[in-house]
Scaffold this active site. Structure first.
Site, PDB file in Angstrom:
ATOM      1  N   GLY A   1      25.796  16.655  22.851  1.00  0.00           N
ATOM      2  CA  GLY A   1      24.904  16.440  23.739  1.00  0.00           C
ATOM      3  C   GLY A   1      24.378  14.868  23.013  1.00  0.00           C
ATOM      4  O   GLY A   1      23.193  14.522  23.969  1.00  0.00           O
TER       5      GLY A   1
ATOM      6  N   GLY B   1      26.546  12.449  24.033  1.00  0.00           N
ATOM      7  CA  GLY B   1      26.756  11.587  25.274  1.00  0.00           C
ATOM      8  C   GLY B   1      28.851  11.401  25.004  1.00  0.00           C
ATOM      9  O   GLY B   1      28.767   9.304  25.699  1.00  0.00           O
ATOM     10  N   LYS B   2      29.115  12.342  24.424  1.00  0.00           N
ATOM     11  CA  LYS B   2      30.608  11.788  23.975  1.00  0.00           C
ATOM     12  C   LYS B   2      31.390  11.464  25.248  1.00  0.00           C
ATOM     13  O   LYS B   2      32.079  10.711  25.445  1.00  0.00           O
ATOM     14  CB  LYS B   2      31.667  12.573  22.930  1.00  0.00           C
ATOM     15  CG  LYS B   2      30.763  13.430  21.790  1.00  0.00           C
ATOM     16  CD  LYS B   2      31.446  13.708  21.309  1.00  0.00           C
ATOM     17  CE  LYS B   2      31.204  15.342  22.242  1.00  0.00           C
ATOM     18  NZ  LYS B   2      29.817  16.883  22.313  1.00  0.00           N
ATOM     19  N   THR B   3      30.833  12.626  26.643  1.00  0.00           N
ATOM     20  CA  THR B   3      31.731  12.251  27.626  1.00  0.00           C
ATOM     21  C   THR B   3      31.832  11.134  27.980  1.00  0.00           C
ATOM     22  O   THR B   3      32.154  10.214  29.146  1.00  0.00           O
ATOM     23  CB  THR B   3      31.740  13.933  28.396  1.00  0.00           C
ATOM     24  OG1 THR B   3      31.705  14.493  27.811  1.00  0.00           O
ATOM     25  CG2 THR B   3      32.152  13.698  29.325  1.00  0.00           C
ATOM     26  N   SER B   4      30.404  11.113  28.555  1.00  0.00           N
ATOM     27  CA  SER B   4      29.835   9.768  29.218  1.00  0.00           C
ATOM     28  C   SER B   4      30.539   8.047  28.737  1.00  0.00           C
ATOM     29  O   SER B   4      31.132   7.283  29.132  1.00  0.00           O
ATOM     30  CB  SER B   4      27.963   9.371  29.472  1.00  0.00           C
ATOM     31  OG  SER B   4      27.697  10.166  29.701  1.00  0.00           O
TER      32      SER B   4
ATOM     33  N   ASP C   1      37.690  19.768  25.335  1.00  0.00           N
ATOM     34  CA  ASP C   1      36.632  20.322  25.622  1.00  0.00           C
ATOM     35  C   ASP C   1      36.806  22.069  26.085  1.00  0.00           C
ATOM     36  O   ASP C   1      36.786  21.712  27.457  1.00  0.00           O
ATOM     37  CB  ASP C   1      35.099  19.895  25.824  1.00  0.00           C
ATOM     38  CG  ASP C   1      33.849  20.409  25.460  1.00  0.00           C
ATOM     39  OD1 ASP C   1      34.442  21.545  25.477  1.00  0.00           O
ATOM     40  OD2 ASP C   1      32.778  19.876  25.765  1.00  0.00           O
TER      41      ASP C   1
ATOM     42  N   THR D   1      25.040  17.595  34.963  1.00  0.00           N
ATOM     43  CA  THR D   1      26.233  18.007  34.753  1.00  0.00           C
ATOM     44  C   THR D   1      25.509  19.726  33.225  1.00  0.00           C
ATOM     45  O   THR D   1      26.262  20.925  33.645  1.00  0.00           O
ATOM     46  CB  THR D   1      26.583  17.363  33.406  1.00  0.00           C
ATOM     47  OG1 THR D   1      26.943  15.962  34.177  1.00  0.00           O
ATOM     48  CG2 THR D   1      28.114  18.178  32.819  1.00  0.00           C
TER      49      THR D   1
END
Length: 599
Positions: A18, A20-23, A45, A514
């Site tokens: 949560g 913000g790694k993906t963003s 992931d 998401t």
């Protein structure tokens, strides 16, 4: 952005769920591709949402992102990888070996251990594939939440060491049959991870004490793996310009600044970037480009991008509170409560709040976690205000449980063996697959207590939890096969999870695109396993606070359709939990999550 300076070929984005790694990984891939470089973005992931960010179906194959020349993406699908791995191992022997032998191999390949090995196999292949090196300038890894990532990055060395000395009939002989053939690939993967000229780790965190503690632990553990070239990104900072406009914004800003001032020393030494909180969802190319633009300008010195028109925030008083859910949970007097969801949605805090409230009502409670990165002791800081005889806390520690399992097997199966046989058994138990069995046994042992007390289980992030449920299902199928035709009564952990009178599953989400999509996917997976979720909890809702700051109002307006989707489409019952001015640590602040003021 300092972490982009002289970026090596491989970059790993990791941190607590949560943050913000993906963003950040997607925004980085976009910037590199915009600069004319050829980039492969890989998600490791098990609950990847890279495809949602780009509004693109990706899956388990290298897929071009049509709107961005020079950018490709890949989501390592553990289940698809496991099936391909099974076919590669068992396929050649079908019709050649006796059917009983083939069946035995297939049974050995059916568990979560095979899933982990197969995903690891693909991961190491990306680090060592010469063709990919010719094709791409950079390979960026959007990793699973911290505990799962540490496990993944440790695996090349773990499997390499096991195979180096491996002999004896391993309990996961089927999976290992494929590993033995690729020892050189794993050695090369270890070398790539340990080379700072080839690999860089980007630690992503929030300005929160718990997030920074976890990142500090991650830093230390991965330095031992060999990933010493590390950068820190503090994401989602409240802009100072919002503080004069709103009491909640001012409180959040004070909380964040205090957390940054108290940052662990090991993190203060790292190169650092800061990125401001955005007023919009980070989905789509325009939003992703603005994310790094804000970081380049400096989170503390700039206002956020222009705000969209904001509708009035949803009245939080009209939505059910967490306290109302507790009334229904408490009614049976005992049972299993499993708190599930995406990493970073606040499962640990909510599980602790629920457990404490049940204990305050005079009910016996065991609060436990199966999350490798969870730290309940940090959340339950200080005096709890409950009868110690009614309240206990535990954690399924994979290393401790694995050691306990090894000692148990050696004391039973190894008791009558000679020196050579015992040595072979000890070698077998050094397999990383042993951890899967040990964690499952600990999970089963704890949930059996729900027949006489409440067991509140804070689970690992979605993908890891589904692997645990996969092991639970595999065990159920094996017991059912053995008991078929005996007429004897039996109960497996899976049967307990499927019994709604004994188990209540709570799905936690945020009021964002998401997390809600992933929670809906989790609900579908649970239903396929015969497990019906009891309620949803929407956590950290700005819409439930009545905030007045322009940025927070914009975020509140964005939440409304997702709150309505949960209430009307997904959940049988739900609760809305507001974003708190103070981090929910300690009994009083945890009680505030219930929607009541502390006594």
């Amino acid at each position: 952005m300092r972490y982009l300076e002289q970026l090596p070929r491989f970059a790993f984005f990791t941190g607590k769920g949560g943050v913000g790694k993906t963003s950040l990984a997607c925004a980085t891939a976009l910037r590199l591709a915009d600069a004319g470089l050829r980039v492969l973005l890989v998600s490791t992931d098990p609950a990847s949402n890279v495809g949602q960010v780009f509004d693109l179906q990706i899956g388990n194959q290298i897929t071009p992102v049509p709107q961005v020349p020079g950018l490709w993406a890949l989501e390592i699908d553990p289940q698809a990888a496991a099936q391909a791995y099974r076919d590669r191992i068992a396929g050649p022997v079908r019709g050649v070996l006796p059917s009983e032998v083939v069946k035995s191999i297939e049974e050995q390949l059916s568990g979560a251990c095979t899933t982990e090995i197969a995903a690891f196999d693909e991961f190491t292949g990306l680090l060592t594939d010469a063709a990919l090196e010719q094709r791409f300038d950079h390979v960026l890894f959007d990793t699973a939440p911290t505990g799962h990532t540490i496990r993944l990055l440790q695996l090349p060395g773990a499997w390499d060491s096991f195979l180096e000395a491996g002999k004896g009939d391993a309990s996961c002989l089927g999976p290992l049959a494929g590993l033995e053939k690729q020892r050189s690939q794993y050695k090369a993967a270890v070398q790539a991870l340990a080379d700072p000229a080839r690999s860089r780790l980007i630690l992503v965190a929030r300005a929160q004490a718990s997030s920074q503690r976890e990142v500090a632990r991650t830093h230390d553990e991965l330095v031992h793996v060999g990933l010493s070239r590390q950068h820190l990104v503090i994401n989602g900072l409240m802009p100072a310009s919002e503080a004069p406009l709103d009491a909640l914004a001012a409180a959040v800003l004070r909380r964040e600044q205090a957390a940054l001032a108290a940052m662990p020393a090991v993190l203060r030494e790292l190169p650092r970037d800061e990125i401001a909180l955005m007023p919009f969802d980070l989905v789509g190319l325009a939003a992703l480009r603005q994310l790094l633009d804000a970081g380049d300008a400096g989170a503390s010195s700039t206002s956020p991008p222009p705000l969209p028109d904001a509708a009035p925030a949803l009245a939080g008083e009209a939505a059910p509170s967490l306290a109302q859910l507790v009334d229904g949970l408490a009614a049976p007097g005992h049972g299993l409560i499993m708190v599930m969801g995406k990493g970073g949605v606040g499962k640990t805090s909510l599980a602790a709040a629920l457990a404490l409230e049940l204990a305050r009502r005079g009910l016996p409670v065991h609060l436990s976690t199966s999350d490798p990165a969870a730290h309940l002791s940090d959340t339950l800081a200080g005096e709890l205000g409950v009868d110690p005889g009614l309240f206990s806390v535990s954690r399924i520690d994979p290393q401790r449980e694995t050691q306990r399992y090894r000692e148990q097997v050696l004391a039973t199966k190894g008791k009558g063996l000679d020196a050579q046989g015992r040595a072979m058994l000890e070698e077998d138990l050094r397999s990383p697959c042993t951890e899967e069995i040990a964690v499952f046994q600990a999970f089963s042992r704890i949930i059996r207590e729900a027949g006489r007390k409440f067991v509140v289980m804070d689970t690992a992030p979605t993908g890891h939890t589904l692997l645990l449920l996969d092991a639970t299902g595999a065990y159920h199928r094996e017991i059912a096969r053995q008991m078929e035709g005996t007429g004897l009564h039996y109960t497996t952990p899976m049967m307990q999870l499927q019994d709604s009178s004994r188990t209540k599953v709570l799905i936690v989400t945020l009021a964002e695109n998401t997390p809600v999509q992933e929670a809906a996917g989790l609900q579908q997976d649970l239903r396929r396993a015969g497990i019906e979720p009891w309620a949803w909890i929407i956590n950290n809702s700005v819409a439930a606070t009545g905030a007045r700051s322009a940025l927070l109002r914009a975020r509140a307006a964005k939440e409304q359709p997702f709150i309505e989707a949960v209430a009307r489409q997904h959940a049988v019952r739900y609760a809305l939990v507001p974003l708190l001015a103070e981090e929910p640590v300690g009994a009083d602040k945890l009680q505030a999550l219930l929607g009541r003021r502390p006594d």
